[in-house]
Design a protein around this motif. Sequence first.
Motif: not given
Length: 139
Positions: A1-9, A61-68, A70-71, A75-80
């Motif tokens: 999750m930390k890698s995904l969060e860093r990549y997203a930022r 198969t990973m709910p935390d990844v799915r939530q991250f 999807h969220g 957020a991108i769609e909302t900003a666009l």
Amino acid sequence: MKSLERYARTIGSKPLQAFMAADTIESAVRVFFSVSADGHALGDQPGGCLLGCVAAQCAETMPDVRQFYHGGLAAIETALAGRFEDAVAEGKLPGEFPSEERARLMVDLMQGYAAHARTGSSAADRRAFVQRSVEATLN
């Protein structure tokens, strides 16, 4: 999750940052796709997008990844869509412009291109992708 969060930022946030910083709505859409296409094809890292190519596969198969994941897309769609609505209010886009639908289209195209980049698309493919995507979004 930390890698995904860093990549997203970092890498993952560049298309939206460029979109929001552009002067006109037309240039915003073009730069969103250009930065996305070029960012998915950097020579010193694997092609594609960590979120679109890896997190999407793990999301089932990973709910935390799915939530991250999807969220983040929501957020991108909302900003666009918000920027499109501003352009409608300013008379830069027609009053009936489907802001939410086009924002979803942009995210879908960005995610689809990540898969193409993973298979080694060319610079010509990227230029054509950008042009087709801009046309599909604004017309």
